[in-house]
Design an enzyme around this catalytic site. Structure first.
Site, PDB file in Angstrom:
ATOM      1  N   ARG A 119       0.812  -1.208   0.000  1.00 40.93           N
ATOM      2  CA  ARG A 119       0.000   0.000   0.000  1.00 40.93           C
ATOM      3  C   ARG A 119       0.846   1.259   0.000  1.00 40.93           C
ATOM      4  O   ARG A 119       0.529   2.232  -0.653  1.00 40.93           O
ATOM      5  CB  ARG A 119      -0.905  -0.006   1.235  1.00 40.93           C
ATOM      6  CG  ARG A 119      -1.481   1.356   1.560  1.00 40.93           C
ATOM      7  CD  ARG A 119      -2.668   1.281   2.472  1.00 40.93           C
ATOM      8  NE  ARG A 119      -3.615   0.324   1.978  1.00 40.93           N
ATOM      9  CZ  ARG A 119      -4.371  -0.437   2.767  1.00 40.93           C
ATOM     10  NH1 ARG A 119      -4.270  -0.337   4.073  1.00 40.93           N
ATOM     11  NH2 ARG A 119      -5.211  -1.288   2.234  1.00 40.93           N
ATOM     12  N   TYR A 120       1.903   1.229   0.794  1.00 37.46           N
ATOM     13  CA  TYR A 120       2.763   2.402   0.936  1.00 37.46           C
ATOM     14  C   TYR A 120       3.955   2.284  -0.013  1.00 37.46           C
ATOM     15  O   TYR A 120       4.311   1.190  -0.432  1.00 37.46           O
ATOM     16  CB  TYR A 120       3.248   2.496   2.380  1.00 37.46           C
ATOM     17  CG  TYR A 120       2.146   2.693   3.396  1.00 37.46           C
ATOM     18  CD1 TYR A 120       1.526   3.926   3.540  1.00 37.46           C
ATOM     19  CD2 TYR A 120       1.750   1.646   4.222  1.00 37.46           C
ATOM     20  CE1 TYR A 120       0.531   4.107   4.489  1.00 37.46           C
ATOM     21  CE2 TYR A 120       0.751   1.824   5.174  1.00 37.46           C
ATOM     22  CZ  TYR A 120       0.146   3.065   5.305  1.00 37.46           C
ATOM     23  OH  TYR A 120      -0.834   3.253   6.238  1.00 37.46           O
ATOM     24  N   ARG A 123       7.200   0.029   1.738  1.00 34.15           N
ATOM     25  CA  ARG A 123       7.095  -1.079   2.691  1.00 34.15           C
ATOM     26  C   ARG A 123       5.865  -1.928   2.395  1.00 34.15           C
ATOM     27  O   ARG A 123       4.886  -1.447   1.839  1.00 34.15           O
ATOM     28  CB  ARG A 123       7.052  -0.567   4.131  1.00 34.15           C
ATOM     29  CG  ARG A 123       5.974   0.454   4.409  1.00 34.15           C
ATOM     30  CD  ARG A 123       6.430   1.323   5.594  1.00 34.15           C
ATOM     31  NE  ARG A 123       5.379   2.186   6.099  1.00 34.15           N
ATOM     32  CZ  ARG A 123       5.014   3.329   5.521  1.00 34.15           C
ATOM     33  NH1 ARG A 123       5.562   3.719   4.393  1.00 34.15           N
ATOM     34  NH2 ARG A 123       4.061   4.064   6.058  1.00 34.15           N
ATOM     35  N   CYS A 132      -3.567 -17.741  15.066  1.00 30.56           N
ATOM     36  CA  CYS A 132      -3.078 -17.001  16.219  1.00 30.56           C
ATOM     37  C   CYS A 132      -3.152 -17.903  17.448  1.00 30.56           C
ATOM     38  O   CYS A 132      -3.868 -18.903  17.449  1.00 30.56           O
ATOM     39  CB  CYS A 132      -3.930 -15.768  16.470  1.00 30.56           C
ATOM     40  SG  CYS A 132      -3.694 -14.475  15.243  1.00 30.56           S
ATOM     41  N   CYS A 136      -8.590 -12.462  19.021  1.00 29.59           N
ATOM     42  CA  CYS A 136      -9.159 -11.207  19.490  1.00 29.59           C
ATOM     43  C   CYS A 136     -10.511 -11.067  18.806  1.00 29.59           C
ATOM     44  O   CYS A 136     -10.602 -11.173  17.582  1.00 29.59           O
ATOM     45  CB  CYS A 136      -8.280 -10.026  19.083  1.00 29.59           C
ATOM     46  SG  CYS A 136      -6.532 -10.213  19.489  1.00 29.59           S
ATOM     47  N   CYS A 139     -10.780  -8.694  15.710  1.00 31.28           N
ATOM     48  CA  CYS A 139      -9.691  -8.849  14.736  1.00 31.28           C
ATOM     49  C   CYS A 139     -10.010  -8.150  13.418  1.00 31.28           C
ATOM     50  O   CYS A 139     -11.063  -8.363  12.827  1.00 31.28           O
ATOM     51  CB  CYS A 139      -9.440 -10.326  14.467  1.00 31.28           C
ATOM     52  SG  CYS A 139      -8.170 -10.593  13.207  1.00 31.28           S
ATOM     53  N   ARG A 141      -8.645  -8.754  10.683  1.00 34.41           N
ATOM     54  CA  ARG A 141      -8.627  -9.741   9.596  1.00 34.41           C
ATOM     55  C   ARG A 141      -9.484 -10.960   9.918  1.00 34.41           C
ATOM     56  O   ARG A 141      -9.184 -12.072   9.493  1.00 34.41           O
ATOM     57  CB  ARG A 141      -7.195 -10.183   9.293  1.00 34.41           C
ATOM     58  CG  ARG A 141      -6.352  -9.032   8.827  1.00 34.41           C
ATOM     59  CD  ARG A 141      -5.103  -9.358   8.076  1.00 34.41           C
ATOM     60  NE  ARG A 141      -4.383  -8.099   7.946  1.00 34.41           N
ATOM     61  CZ  ARG A 141      -3.411  -7.702   8.765  1.00 34.41           C
ATOM     62  NH1 ARG A 141      -2.966  -8.504   9.719  1.00 34.41           N
ATOM     63  NH2 ARG A 141      -2.855  -6.522   8.611  1.00 34.41           N
ATOM     64  N   ASP A 300     -11.010  -0.608  13.749  1.00 39.80           N
ATOM     65  CA  ASP A 300     -11.452  -0.678  12.356  1.00 39.80           C
ATOM     66  C   ASP A 300     -12.931  -1.042  12.310  1.00 39.80           C
ATOM     67  O   ASP A 300     -13.445  -1.689  13.220  1.00 39.80           O
ATOM     68  CB  ASP A 300     -10.634  -1.730  11.593  1.00 39.80           C
ATOM     69  CG  ASP A 300      -9.172  -1.313  11.443  1.00 39.80           C
ATOM     70  OD1 ASP A 300      -8.910  -0.101  11.355  1.00 39.80           O
ATOM     71  OD2 ASP A 300      -8.310  -2.209  11.422  1.00 39.80           O
ATOM     72  N   ASP A 337      -7.099   3.851  10.630  1.00 38.69           N
ATOM     73  CA  ASP A 337      -6.740   3.210   9.365  1.00 38.69           C
ATOM     74  C   ASP A 337      -7.934   3.489   8.446  1.00 38.69           C
ATOM     75  O   ASP A 337      -9.026   2.947   8.650  1.00 38.69           O
ATOM     76  CB  ASP A 337      -6.500   1.705   9.564  1.00 38.69           C
ATOM     77  CG  ASP A 337      -5.430   1.188   8.613  1.00 38.69           C
ATOM     78  OD1 ASP A 337      -5.322   1.726   7.489  1.00 38.69           O
ATOM     79  OD2 ASP A 337      -4.713   0.237   8.986  1.00 38.69           O
ATOM     80  N   LYS A 344      -2.966   4.522   7.322  1.00 39.65           N
ATOM     81  CA  LYS A 344      -3.072   5.085   8.671  1.00 39.65           C
ATOM     82  C   LYS A 344      -2.987   6.601   8.635  1.00 39.65           C
ATOM     83  O   LYS A 344      -2.071   7.164   8.063  1.00 39.65           O
ATOM     84  CB  LYS A 344      -1.943   4.528   9.532  1.00 39.65           C
ATOM     85  CG  LYS A 344      -1.998   3.021   9.681  1.00 39.65           C
ATOM     86  CD  LYS A 344      -0.779   2.510  10.430  1.00 39.65           C
ATOM     87  CE  LYS A 344      -0.782   1.000  10.528  1.00 39.65           C
ATOM     88  NZ  LYS A 344      -0.464   0.350   9.226  1.00 39.65           N
TER      89      LYS A 344
END
Ligand SMILES: *Cc1c(COP(=O)(O)O)cnc(C)c1O
Length: 386
Positions: A119-120, A123, A132, A136, A139, A141, A300, A337, A344
């Site tokens: 995206r950037y 990076r 995981c 969470c 999450c 994702r 998000d 985000d 971000k």
């Protein structure tokens, strides 16, 4: 203020009194004995009707998964426990608000290769696994993580490495997922080694919640392996000071001892850390663990997250309550985000009251105002030439 919010406590073995220390400290035992079913959960604690219904429905959305280590941090007598809210499913997760999206940060659209988000300019984000240690409930994702949802997860490593070789503008690779530290040492090392063979990659980092969910995984062997791939940084994810136990502090200390700079990414969550007192204790306790608070994320807009959403005004108020009032190193950058893939965006309290081409009026953390002259060409002091 809870006097003990900043105390480092060990909760082991807690609900597993018959497990000996060798087993308890073995990360494989912790993973094998994760709580993943309603029956296991109900054998250990009384659920609220909301939680019970949420757990039944979690199987088709984002799986239930809690390591014994992390489960012990839950106050089972408190339905509003901030640890509990992060990992125990709730019925509210099935209520979808209009602004919510399966892929709120638009990652799928920015994937030139499956599993690689570019995206950037310089990076990339490489999603190396969909698993995981614990899940969470908020999450970002959840559409792909845990294997319970509908969307298939897939990373094409060979294609990703080739993409990185061709894209010489990329200098920073962030390994995330899922949690990269759930891969075996050998598997993770083979990825790091391959990345290090690409000369223009200057900087590697790993995003992981393992030091909190599964501190036993941070073995001396893992740390020695990671140390061979410097400069390697790590971002961890702590939301509440109680997550920083004796075991987690020691795991973070081992990583820091091996030269890995540590940052923290918190998510602002209703009923977890949406008050200044908790957040201040968290950021100060992170510094005690040699972790620099990096980002504070606005949650998000994932599907079924409205019960955990906090107004942005509250987030700004918390940052304002930290800046100037505690160590600058303790203050994370608050970000949103941007929905749909904007990346971000920093959100800051306003310390500039006024600005024009001649001056700024600024205020400090106490609310006192000051004037600062703007440097301008025309207004250079006159030398007396006319
Ligand atoms: C967060 C993120 C990064 C890393 O951003 P930094 O601000 O450099 O930490 C890179 N790629 C994607 C897609 C991200 O979401």
């Amino acid at each position: 203020m809870h006097k003990n919010l900043k105390a480092f406590v060990s909760h082991a073995p807690g609900c597993w009194p018959d497990v000996d220390a060798t087993q308890w400290n073995d990360w494989r035992w912790q993973l094998k004995n994760r709580i993943t079913t309603l029956a296991q959960l109900e054998a250990l604690m009384e659920l609220t009707p909301q939680e019970r219904a949420g757990t039944i429905l979690s199987g088709s959305k984002l799986a239930l998964g809690i390591t014994p280590h992390f489960f012990n941090l839950i106050d089972r007598n408190d339905p509003r426990c901030p640890i509990r809210r992060q990992v125990i499913p709730r019925l509210e997760e099935t209520r979808i608000s209009p602004a919510e999206m399966a892929d709120p940060c638009g990652e799928d659209a920015d994937m030139p290769v499956p599993g690689l988000v570019h995206r950037y300019p310089d990076r990339v984000l490489l999603l190396v696994t969909d698993r995981c240690a614990s899940y969470c409930r908020y999450c970002t994702r959840s559409r792909v993580v845990s294997g319970a949802g509908e969307q298939e997860w897939h990373v094409d490593f060979e294609q990703a490495f080739r993409y990185l070789e061709e894209h010489t503008e990329v200098r920073d690779v962030l390994l995330s997922g899922g949690d990269p530290l759930l891969l075996s040492d050998d598997r993770l090392e083979s990825i790091l080694k391959r990345l290090r063979s690409i000369e223009h990659l200057e900087f590697l980092r790993i995003g992981s919640r393992v030091p909190l969910f599964l501190p036993q995984r941070v073995t001396p062997e893992l740390c020695r392996m990671l140390q061979r791939y410097h400069p390697l940084w790590m971002s961890v994810h702590v939301n509440h000071p109680r997550e920083l136990t004796v075991e987690s502090r020691d795991a973070l200390g081992r990583l820091a001892d091996h030269g890995i700079p540590l940052g923290n990414q918190s998510v602002l969550l209703a009923g977890v850390n949406d008050d200044l007192e908790t957040m201040k204790a968290l950021v100060q306790k992170l510094l005690m663990c040699r972790v620099r608070p990096y980002y504070l994320y606005q949650l998000d807009l994932i599907l079924g997250s409205s019960h955990l959403q906090v107004p942005v005004s509250k987030g700004i108020e918390i940052i304002e309550g930290l800046r100037g009032h505690t160590s600058g190193y303790a203050i994370p950058q608050y970000v949103i985000d941007a929905p749909g893939g904007g990346g971000k965006v920093p959100i800051n309290p306003d310390y500039q009251i006024y600005r024009d081409s001649e001056k700024l009026i600024i205020r400090n953390y106490e609310g006192r105002t000051f004037e600062y002259p703007e440097k301008t060409g025309e207004r250079a002091p006159c030398c007396g030439c006319h």
